[in-house]
Design a protein around this motif. Structure first.
Motif, PDB file in Angstrom:
ATOM      1  N   GLY A 117      23.206 -70.294  19.297  1.00 13.94           N
ATOM      2  CA  GLY A 117      23.982 -69.610  18.257  1.00 13.94           C
ATOM      3  C   GLY A 117      25.059 -68.693  18.800  1.00 13.94           C
ATOM      4  N   VAL A 118      24.720 -67.881  19.797  1.00 14.60           N
ATOM      5  CA  VAL A 118      25.705 -66.948  20.355  1.00 14.60           C
ATOM      6  C   VAL A 118      26.785 -67.720  21.102  1.00 14.60           C
ATOM      7  CG1 VAL A 118      26.028 -65.063  22.012  1.00 14.60           C
ATOM      8  CG2 VAL A 118      24.118 -64.990  20.403  1.00 14.60           C
ATOM      9  N   LYS A 119      26.392 -68.774  21.802  1.00 15.04           N
ATOM     10  CA  LYS A 119      27.391 -69.580  22.516  1.00 15.04           C
ATOM     11  C   LYS A 119      28.362 -70.210  21.530  1.00 15.04           C
ATOM     12  CE  LYS A 119      24.525 -70.318  26.491  1.00 15.04           C
ATOM     13  NZ  LYS A 119      23.132 -70.512  26.623  1.00 15.04           N
ATOM     14  N   ASP A 120      27.855 -70.706  20.412  1.00 17.65           N
ATOM     15  CA  ASP A 120      28.731 -71.294  19.401  1.00 17.65           C
ATOM     16  C   ASP A 120      29.655 -70.240  18.782  1.00 17.65           C
ATOM     17  OD1 ASP A 120      27.475 -73.731  19.887  1.00 17.65           O
ATOM     18  OD2 ASP A 120      26.146 -73.560  18.141  1.00 17.65           O
ATOM     19  N   LEU A 121      29.109 -69.054  18.511  1.00 17.01           N
ATOM     20  CA  LEU A 121      29.933 -67.975  17.956  1.00 17.01           C
ATOM     21  C   LEU A 121      31.014 -67.558  18.946  1.00 17.01           C
ATOM     22  CD1 LEU A 121      30.589 -65.912  15.758  1.00 17.01           C
ATOM     23  CD2 LEU A 121      28.854 -64.400  16.794  1.00 17.01           C
ATOM     24  N   ALA A 122      30.650 -67.447  20.205  1.00 23.79           N
ATOM     25  CA  ALA A 122      31.636 -67.063  21.232  1.00 23.79           C
ATOM     26  C   ALA A 122      32.788 -68.059  21.258  1.00 23.79           C
ATOM     27  CB  ALA A 122      30.961 -66.974  22.604  1.00 23.79           C
ATOM     28  N   LYS A 123      32.461 -69.325  21.175  1.00 24.92           N
ATOM     29  CA  LYS A 123      33.499 -70.355  21.179  1.00 24.92           C
ATOM     30  C   LYS A 123      34.405 -70.194  19.952  1.00 24.92           C
ATOM     31  CE  LYS A 123      32.215 -74.330  22.578  1.00 24.92           C
ATOM     32  NZ  LYS A 123      31.578 -75.644  22.692  1.00 24.92           N
ATOM     33  N   THR A 124      33.802 -69.950  18.788  1.00 28.77           N
ATOM     34  CA  THR A 124      34.572 -69.763  17.557  1.00 28.77           C
ATOM     35  C   THR A 124      35.512 -68.566  17.658  1.00 28.77           C
ATOM     36  OG1 THR A 124      32.806 -70.724  16.217  1.00 28.77           O
ATOM     37  CG2 THR A 124      34.377 -69.310  15.070  1.00 28.77           C
ATOM     38  N   LEU A 125      35.025 -67.478  18.290  1.00 29.55           N
ATOM     39  CA  LEU A 125      35.819 -66.253  18.391  1.00 29.55           C
ATOM     40  C   LEU A 125      36.737 -66.224  19.608  1.00 29.55           C
ATOM     41  CD1 LEU A 125      33.057 -63.638  17.441  1.00 29.55           C
ATOM     42  CD2 LEU A 125      34.925 -64.480  15.996  1.00 29.55           C
ATOM     43  N   GLY A 126      36.641 -67.234  20.462  1.00 31.87           N
ATOM     44  CA  GLY A 126      37.453 -67.251  21.673  1.00 31.87           C
ATOM     45  C   GLY A 126      36.994 -66.220  22.693  1.00 31.87           C
ATOM     46  N   LEU A 127      35.686 -65.979  22.743  1.00 37.63           N
ATOM     47  CA  LEU A 127      35.110 -65.001  23.664  1.00 37.63           C
ATOM     48  C   LEU A 127      34.158 -65.698  24.626  1.00 37.63           C
ATOM     49  CD1 LEU A 127      34.279 -62.243  21.028  1.00 37.63           C
ATOM     50  CD2 LEU A 127      36.100 -62.144  22.751  1.00 37.63           C
ATOM     51  N   ASP A 128      33.741 -64.972  25.652  1.00 38.20           N
ATOM     52  CA  ASP A 128      32.784 -65.498  26.618  1.00 38.20           C
ATOM     53  C   ASP A 128      31.392 -64.973  26.324  1.00 38.20           C
ATOM     54  OD1 ASP A 128      34.755 -66.838  28.127  1.00 38.20           O
ATOM     55  OD2 ASP A 128      35.203 -65.009  29.247  1.00 38.20           O
ATOM     56  N   VAL A 129      30.394 -65.758  26.723  1.00 36.97           N
ATOM     57  CA  VAL A 129      29.014 -65.276  26.719  1.00 36.97           C
ATOM     58  C   VAL A 129      28.788 -64.614  28.075  1.00 36.97           C
ATOM     59  CG1 VAL A 129      26.584 -65.922  26.611  1.00 36.97           C
ATOM     60  CG2 VAL A 129      28.232 -67.065  25.123  1.00 36.97           C
ATOM     61  N   LEU A 130      28.384 -63.362  28.054  1.00 39.56           N
ATOM     62  CA  LEU A 130      28.191 -62.602  29.282  1.00 39.56           C
ATOM     63  C   LEU A 130      26.831 -62.856  29.915  1.00 39.56           C
ATOM     64  CD1 LEU A 130      29.714 -59.242  27.997  1.00 39.56           C
ATOM     65  CD2 LEU A 130      30.860 -61.093  29.228  1.00 39.56           C
ATOM     66  N   GLY A 131      25.913 -63.404  29.139  1.00 41.22           N
ATOM     67  CA  GLY A 131      24.595 -63.722  29.673  1.00 41.22           C
ATOM     68  C   GLY A 131      23.561 -63.846  28.580  1.00 41.22           C
ATOM     69  N   ASP A 132      22.359 -64.202  29.008  1.00 40.56           N
ATOM     70  CA  ASP A 132      21.224 -64.389  28.112  1.00 40.56           C
ATOM     71  C   ASP A 132      20.077 -63.496  28.568  1.00 40.56           C
ATOM     72  OD1 ASP A 132      21.658 -67.074  26.391  1.00 40.56           O
ATOM     73  OD2 ASP A 132      22.576 -67.319  28.363  1.00 40.56           O
TER      74      ASP A 132
END
Length: 178
Positions: A117-132
């Motif tokens: 979910g967070v990875k998909d949201l990051a892609k939508t917002l044009g942001l990076d996932v910093l970690g899990d």
């Protein structure tokens, strides 16, 4: 320092507007923080008085949005990211909290709150996932005992996850003045 130190243990914090900003001002200006490069402020999810007061009254180098991967949490995470953008606070990225649970007995992994979910949201917002950050009993137990996993078990996978996220955040922040 924590707001929890300023109120009785069982008392709810039901402050709005000026009361929130007064408490934030006290935490920022009346606590002897010593020499700091950065001050990390952990705020509740959402786009309420706390977030607006902080973002409008102190210089912020960046915001990190933390969310579980479940749909209902992602709605708040998205609103939070959009609010910070609207008030011109750079969003450094997103962190996926409670990303996976590993059974301590058989090591089977279960994605209790969803997978990406967070990875998909990051892609939508044009942001990076910093970690899990995993959902791990040691994180809860060590925090409850007052010895967070990064201190009491620094070589553990959970502590390493926090360390990697912290390093990623530091890489994205501006260099503090000398």
């Amino acid at each position: 320092m924590s707001m929890g130190f300023l109120i009785e243990e069982t008392a709810p914090v039901v402050w709005r507007g000026l009361m929130v900003m007064s408490a934030v001002e006290k935490l920022l200006r009346q606590v002897d923080w010593g020499q700091l490069d950065y001050l990390v402020i952990d705020m509740p999810p959402g786009t309420g008085d706390v977030q607006l007061s902080v973002s409008q009254n102190i210089p912020i180098a960046g915001a990190v949005i933390v969310s579980t991967p479940q749909d209902v949490a992602l709605l708040d995470a998205r609103k939070g990211a959009e609010m910070f953008r609207k008030v011109h606070v750079p969003v450094l990225g997103l962190v996926q909290n409670m990303s996976v649970f590993q059974c301590p007995k058989c090591k089977h992994e279960t994605h209790i709150f969803g997978t990406d979910g967070v990875k998909d949201l990051a892609k939508t917002l044009g942001l990076d996932v910093l970690g899990d950050v995993p959902l791990h009993i040691n994180i809860r137990e060590t925090c409850d005992s007052g010895q967070p996993v990064v201190i009491s078990q620094p070589q553990s996978d959970a502590a390493k996850a926090y360390h990697e996220i912290a390093m990623e955040i530091l890489r994205r922040l501006p260099v503090p003045p000398a």
